[in-house]
Motif scaffolding. Structure first.
Motif, short mmCIF file in Angstrom:
data_model
loop_
_atom_site.label_atom_id
_atom_site.label_comp_id
_atom_site.label_asym_id
_atom_site.label_seq_id
_atom_site.Cartn_x
_atom_site.Cartn_y
_atom_site.Cartn_z
N ILE A 1 0.84 -1.21 0.00
CA ILE A 1 0.00 0.00 0.00
C ILE A 1 0.87 1.25 0.00
CG2 ILE A 1 -1.74 1.30 1.29
CD1 ILE A 1 -2.73 -1.43 2.37
N SER A 2 1.82 1.33 0.89
CA SER A 2 2.69 2.49 0.99
C SER A 2 4.10 2.01 1.30
CB SER A 2 2.19 3.44 2.09
OG SER A 2 2.98 4.60 2.14
N PRO A 3 4.81 1.54 0.30
CA PRO A 3 6.12 0.94 0.57
C PRO A 3 7.10 1.97 1.12
CG PRO A 3 5.79 1.29 -1.78
CD PRO A 3 4.49 1.56 -1.13
N GLY A 4 7.98 1.48 2.01
CA GLY A 4 9.02 2.34 2.56
C GLY A 4 8.52 3.37 3.54
N THR A 5 7.43 3.10 4.28
CA THR A 5 6.86 4.08 5.21
C THR A 5 6.81 3.49 6.62
OG1 THR A 5 5.49 4.96 3.44
CG2 THR A 5 4.89 5.57 5.67
N THR A 6 7.16 4.31 7.59
CA THR A 6 7.00 3.93 9.00
C THR A 6 6.26 5.06 9.73
OG1 THR A 6 8.16 3.28 11.02
CG2 THR A 6 9.24 4.94 9.65
N ASN A 7 5.48 4.70 10.75
CA ASN A 7 4.69 5.67 11.51
C ASN A 7 5.01 5.57 12.99
OD1 ASN A 7 3.07 6.46 9.18
ND2 ASN A 7 2.11 4.45 9.39
N LEU A 8 5.05 6.73 13.64
CA LEU A 8 5.15 6.79 15.10
C LEU A 8 3.91 7.52 15.60
CD1 LEU A 8 6.57 6.56 17.86
CD2 LEU A 8 7.75 8.71 17.31
#
Length: 915
Positions: free
Chosen positions: A387-394
Motif C-alpha cells: 500500500i505504501s512501501p518504505g513508510t514507517t509511523n510513530l
C-alpha cells in the motif's frame, strides 16, 4: 588572352515557357526498363552509386526538387528534399529503394513531374536452422524421429533455394526419405528440407544454395550444415544467484557456460532494453560490469544459439542497493479535524524513503538521540509495503508535555554499505501548521520579456513545508516543461521569461516535510511586457527616380497594447515622429518624388513601455537580375576545329520596376574579359536579348557574369557556366573519321546491350577473331581509326550497340514550326565481312520524339572484305541526331565497322545501292 568579337543584340518576345522534365541516369545500373511508357524501373546493386539527373527546359529556369515516396530522398539525408538537378547517393542501401520524383516549376503553368522507381538488389548469406519432431507412432514400439532443415536468406528479387547432400543434388521425389517444400505462410521466403525417420545415410553435410539468378552480377551464396547423431539444441547454465544484490561501485561478473549443444553454441548477453552498458566487458561467456551504478540495474540474459532448435536463454536480475528521497509529514490528530497539535490528543509522525531492494529496508526511531521502542503510548508501525512501501509511523497517544522533543527516523538497508538516511522532526508547543501569503507588491508582478523574474510566496509555520508551484489559469507546463515544480523557500525563479509565460501561478503547501492538513494556497499574477512585433522586419523597395515610394510599418501585437509613439529615420536622420492613432495599427511614410538623396535605409521604430519594434526598408534603384535563357535554339556552333561560339540569351526580371537599363556589364572569369553591352530604348518584360560569345577554346568551359546597369549603378548579377558540349555542329562542314578520341561528339547509348569500339588495325589485338572485320580504315591505312562492334562472347545473337551523334540543328525562320522541312544527305562507309554478320541500321532521331520511326537505311548479311559507301536523304522537321545501330548475328564472325560519316545540306546525288 582571348578577345571577344563584336557583339550584337536581337529581341524576341514572350520566351517564357512552362517547364518540361525528363530523368536520365549516369551512375551504376543493372538495368533500366520502360514501365507504362512514362515511368521507368531502375535497378541497382546495394552498395553502388545511384546518380539520377533531371533534365529540364522552361524559362525562367525552373527550380528542381527531388522527393521520394513515403520518406526522404535518402535515408541518410536529414532533409526531405534535394534541390538540385542531380541526385547522388553513394553506397545505396536496400532501405533507399522506392519511387523517386523529380519536380520542376517556374511559376508558369503546372509543375512538370517525372518519376522513376529505384529497385535495390541484394542477397544476404543464407542461414540454416534445424528443428526436430519426436512423436510416438500408434501400435508401434519405436519413436519416429523427423528432422527439418529450414533455409532463409534476405534478398531482392525473391531468392530461389536448392539443397545438396554432399555432392548429391536433392530434389522432390529423388529420395523417399526426403521431402522439399515451402510452408504455405512463407511462400518463396524459405525452403524446408524434411528428413523422415532418420537413416544412417542422412547424417551428412547439407548445403543450401541461395540464388537470385545472377541479377546485377550478384553471385549465389551458400551455407553448409553438418548433421550428425550428436546434433542437439543448446543448453546453458548461469553460475550466479538470482537476484544479485550489490552496492553501487562494486564490480559484478556474470558467468554463463554451455552444458550441451552440437554444433557448439555461440553465447551472447542481452539486457531488458537490448543494449549492454557502455563500460561492460564481454569475454566468452563472462559479462563484467565495473563500478556498477543504479542506472545499470535490471535483467541480464545469456542467450546460446547454434541454429538447432530454439535458442537457450537464462536470466538473472541485478539489484543495486539505494536509499533516496527521505520525507516526513505530521498528522496533528488522525481522529479529529484539528490543524494544531494539542496536549491530550494524538499526534502521528510518518517517515518515507525510496529503498532498493525494499525488503532490506529497516527503520528505527530516536527521541532526543536515544532509541525508542514501541509501547502503549508510543506505537511504532511499518505499513503494508504493497500500500505504501518504505513508510514507517510513530503514533504518540495522549500527548503530554514531556513528549515534546526531537524525534529522529533512521532508514537503513540490512546488507549495509549504503549510508543511512536520518530525518529529524521537532514536536513542541511552537510546532504550528503552515500559512501562505503573497508579499505586498508581488502580485501582479510586471516584468519585461528576456528578464529574470522571481515569483514569491511567504510561508510561515513550523516546520516549513515544501511549496508546489503550478499554472493556475491554464493546463500549461511550467517553465522547465513539467506540470509542477518544487520550491523549498517559496520562491519560483524564471530565467529569460517569455510572453507565453504571462498568467496566474498557484503556490501550494505540500504535506511532505510539513503538516498533513488541508493544503494552503495563494495565486501570483505574472504580466510579461514585450516590445511591439511589427512587419515587415526587413524589406527591399526598388523604384526609379521621380516616382513615389510608400512605406508601411504594421503592428501585429504588443504588451502593453497601447503603443506610445513612432519614429521614422533615414540612416540616423529623424524624418517624422508622432503618436499612434488609437484606431489604426500601422504608420506610413511617403516619398512623393524619389531623388538620388532618397536612396538608402529607412527605419520605423514603434515604441511602447517595453521597448521598440523596428521595420527596415531598403529603398534602392538597383535593377533586378537578368534571367538566362537555357532553351536557346542552336546556342553552340563551331568556327574552326578548336574554336567555338555560343549564343547567350536572357530576359530581364521586372525591367520596369526601376530606371531604364542602359547597358549590361559582361564578365568572363577565365579570360578576365569585362565589357559593356549597350541597350537602346526600354526593355519590355519578356523580351529576349542575345549576345554572341566568340573565340571560345574547346573543350573549355567559361563562367559568364551578366550585370544590368541603370542610373543608380550596377544591379543584381547572374552567373552561368557555358560548356562545350558539341550540341550544334555546322552541318555543311560535318565530317567524322573517328581519328580523335572525342569521336566527333558521338556518344554511346546507355540503354543498349553493348558499345561500339574505336580501333585501328595497328593497335587492334592480334588475337581478334579471324575471317571478320576490316584490316584497315576506309582509306586503307593501318594507322587510321574506325568504329566497330566486337561480337565475341559474352555477346549473343540479337544484342544491339547504338552510336548517337550530337544534335544537328535545323534553322527555320519560325523556331516553333517548319512547313517546308529541308533535306540533308547522310553518308558513311561500312565494312560487313564475316559469315555471321547481323544487321546495320541508321535511324533519324528528332528532338522531342520519345521513340524513333523505322530505320532510314538498313542492311544485313556478309558484304565481303571491303569498304562500301552508303548515302540516304533525310528530311528532319526539328533538331535531330543520327543513330547507327549494329545488331549481332548468330556467331562470333560478325564484326561490323563504320567510318567517314558525313552530313551535307541538300538531297543525296547518285546514292549507291544498299546491297
Amino acid at each position: 588572352m582571348i578577345e571577344l568579337m563584336t557583339y550584337f543584340i536581337v529581341f524576341f518576345f514572350s520566351p517564357a515557357a512552362p517547364p518540361t522534365v525528363r530523368i536520365i541516369h549516369s551512375g551504376h545500373a543493372c538495368n533500366v526498363e520502360e514501365e507504362r511508357h512514362t515511368e521507368r524501373v531502375y535497378t541497382i546493386r546495394e552498395g553502388e552509386t545511384l546518380e539520377l539527373t533531371c533534365l529540364v527546359t522552361g524559362h525562367p529556369r525552373p527550380q528542381i526538387r527531388w522527393t521520394k515516396t513515403a520518406g526522404s530522398v535518402s535515408d541518410r539525408f536529414q532533409d526531405s528534399s534535394v534541390f538540385n538537378e542531380t541526385l547522388h547517393i553513394a553506397k545505396i542501401l536496400r532501405t533507399q529503394g522506392g519511387r523517386y520524383y523529380c519536380k520542376a516549376e517556374n511559376g508558369l503553368g503546372s509543375p512538370a513531374i517525372k518519376s522513376i522507381r529505384v529497385d535495390v538488389y541484394y542477397l544476404d548469406d543464407p542461414v540454416v536452422t534445424v528443428h526436430q519432431s519426436i512423436g510416438e507412432a500408434k501400435e508401434q514400439f519405436y519413436y519416429e524421429r523427423t528432422v527439418f532443415l529450414r533455409c532463409v536468406a534476405n534478398s531482392n528479387p525473391p531468392v530461389r533455394y536448392s539443397w545438396h547432400r554432399g555432392r548429391e543434388v536433392l530434389t522432390q521425389g529423388s529420395d523417399k526419405g526426403v521431402e522439399i517444400y515451402e510452408p504455405f505462410f512463407t511462400q518463396g521466403e524459405t525452403k524446408i528440407l524434411k528428413l523422415k525417420n532418420l537413416r544412417p545415410q542422412d547424417y551428412a553435410n547439407y548445403s543450401c544454395i541461395a540464388s537470385v539468378r545472377n541479377v546485377c552480377g550478384i553471385p549465389d551464396r551458400s551455407v553448409i550444415f553438418r548433421l550428425t547423431n550428436k546434433t542437439a539444441s543448446p543448453s546453458i547454465k548461469l553460475l550466479v544467484e538470482d537476484p544479485i544484490v550489490v552496492n553501487p561501485g562494486q564490480t559484478v561478473s556474470l558467468v554463463c557456460i554451455t552444458t550441451g549443444g552440437e554444433p557448439p553454441p555461440i553465447l551472447t548477453w542481452l539486457t531488458s532494453n537490448d543494449s549492454l552498458p557502455q563500460r561492460s566487458v564481454v569475454k566468452g561467456g563472462t559479462l563484467t560490469l565495473p563500478a556498477i551504478s543504479s542506472d545499470e540495474a535490471g535483467v541480464y540474459s545469456c542467450v546460446a544459439s547454434n541454429n538447432v532448435g530454439n535458442p537457450a536463454k537464462k536470466s538473472t536480475t541485478i539489484v543495486v542497493r539505494a536509499l533516496k528521497k527521505g520525507r516526513f509529514w505530521i498528522t496533528p490528530d488522525p481522529y479529529h479535524n484539528d490543524d494544531n497539535i494539542q496536549i491530550g490528543r494524538e499526534v502521528k509522525i510518518s517517515c518515507q524513503v525510496e529503498a532498493t531492494p525494499p525488503e532490506e529496508l529497516t527503520f528505527s526511531w530516536l527521541k532526543n538521540g536515544r532509541g525508542l521502542r514501541s509501547s502503549e503510548r508510543m506505537v511504532i508501525t511499518q505499513t503494508d509495503p504493497d500500500i505504501s512501501p518504505g513508510t514507517t509511523n510513530l503514533d504518540i497517544i495522549d500527548l503530554k508535555f514531556t513528549d515534546f522533543g526531537t524525534y529522529t527516523c533512521v532508514a537503513a538497508l540490512k546488507g549495509g554499505g549504503i549510508p543511512e538516511i536520518s530525518i529529524d522532526v521537532n514536536i513542541s508547543s511552537t510546532t504550528v501548521p503552515p500559512n501562505l501569503t503573497v508579499p505586498r507588491g508581488k502580485s501582479p508582478l510586471v516584468t519585461r520579456e528576456g528578464d529574470t523574474v522571481e515569483l514569491e510566496c511567504l510561508v510561515s509555520g513550523k516546520p516549513k513545508p515544501i511549496i508546489l508551484w503550478s499554472r493556475a489559469d491554464k493546463e500549461a507546463p511550467m517553465p522547465d516543461g513539467s506540470m509542477q515544480m518544487e520550491s523549498y523557500d517559496g520562491v519560483l525563479r524564471i530565467v529569460n521569461v517569455s510572453r507565453e509565460m504571462t498568467g496566474s501561478y498557484r503556490c501550494q503547501t505540500s504535506q511532505y516535510n510539513g503538516f498533513n492538513v488541508k493544503p494552503r494556497e495563494a495565486v501570483v499574477e505574472l504580466i510579461v511586457q514585450y516590445p511591439p512585433t511589427v512587419e515587415p522586419v526587413q524589406t527591399e523597395m526598388r523604384q526609379g527616380l521621380g516616382r513615389p515610394v510608400v512605406m508601411t510599418c504594421r503592428v501585429l501585437r504588443a504588451h502593453p497594447s497601447r503603443v506610445l509613439r513612432y519614429e521614422w529615420f533615414l540612416s540616423n536622420k529623424l524624418l517624422h515622429a508622432g503618436a499612434f492613432d488609437a484606431q489604426r495599427d500601422e504608420t506610413e511614410y511617403t516619398i512623393h518624388n524619389l531623388n538620388r538623396d532618397g536612396w538608402g535605409e529607412y527605419t520605423c521604430n514603434v515604441i511602447n513601455e517595453a521597448g521598440a519594434g523596428k521595420c527596415t526598408f531598403h529603398v534602392t534603384g538597383k535593377a533586378y537580375s537578368p534571367e538566362f535563357y537555357y532553351d536557346t535554339y542552336s546556342p553552340l556552333w563551331q568556327n574552326r576545329p578548336r574554336v567555338y561560339s555560343f549564343k547567350l540569351q536572357w530576359t530581364q526580371m521586372n525591367p520596369n520596376a526601376v530606371d531604364r537599363i542602359v547597358a549590361y556589364r559582361l564578365g568572363i572569369r577565365q579570360v578576365r574579359v569585362i565589357k559593356a553591352i549597350p541597350v537602346d530604348g526600354n526593355i519590355n518584360k519578356g523580351e529576349l536579348m542575345t549576345h554572341n560569345l566568340t573565340e571560345l577554346i574547346k573543350p573549355e568551359s567559361y563562367e559568364v557574369r551578366l550585370t544590368p546597369i541603370t542610373r543608380f549603378g550596377e544591379g543584381d548579377s547572374t552567373i552561368r557556366i557555358v560548356t562545350y558540349s558539341g550540341e550544334s555542329p555546322n552541318i555543311s562542314l560535318f565530317h567524322c573519321s573517328f581519328e580523335e578520341e572525342p569521336i566527333c561528339m558521338f556518344i554511346q547509348d546507355k540503354n543498349d546491350d553493348f558499345d561500339w569500339t574505336r580501333h585501328s588495325a595497328a593497335t587492334r589485338d592480334t588475337k581478334y577473331t579471324p575471317n571478320t572485320g576490316p584490316s584497315g580504315d576506309r582509306s586503307g591505312s593501318k594507322q587510321g581509326f574506325y568504329m566497330y562492334i566486337e561480337t565475341s562472347r559474352p555477346r549473343k545473337e540479337g544484342d544491339q550497340a547504338r552510336l548517337i551523334s550530337p544534335f544537328f540543328n535545323v534553322a527555320p525562320k519560325n523556331p516553333y514550326s517548319i512547313t517546308n522541312p529541308p533535306a540533308y544527305c547522310l553518308g558513311f562507309f561500312y565494312h560487313m565481312y564475316g559469315k555471321h554478320i547481323g544487321t546495320l541500321n541508321a535511324f533519324l532521331k528528332q528532338k522531342g520524339q520519345t521513340t524513333s520511326e523505322g530505320p532510314v537505311w538498313s542492311l544485313g548479311g556478309n558484304q565481303g572484305d571491303r569498304w562500301k559507301q552508303a548515302k540516304v536523304s533525310i528530311h528532319p522537321t526539328s533538331s535531330f541526331q543520327i543513330v547507327l545501330e549494329g545488331v549481332r548475328g548468330p556467331g562470333i564472325e560478325g564484326d561490323i565497322a563504320i567510318d567517314d560519316i558525313t552530313l551535307e545540306e541538300g538531297e543525296c546525288r547518285d546514292p549507291p545501292p544498299s546491297e
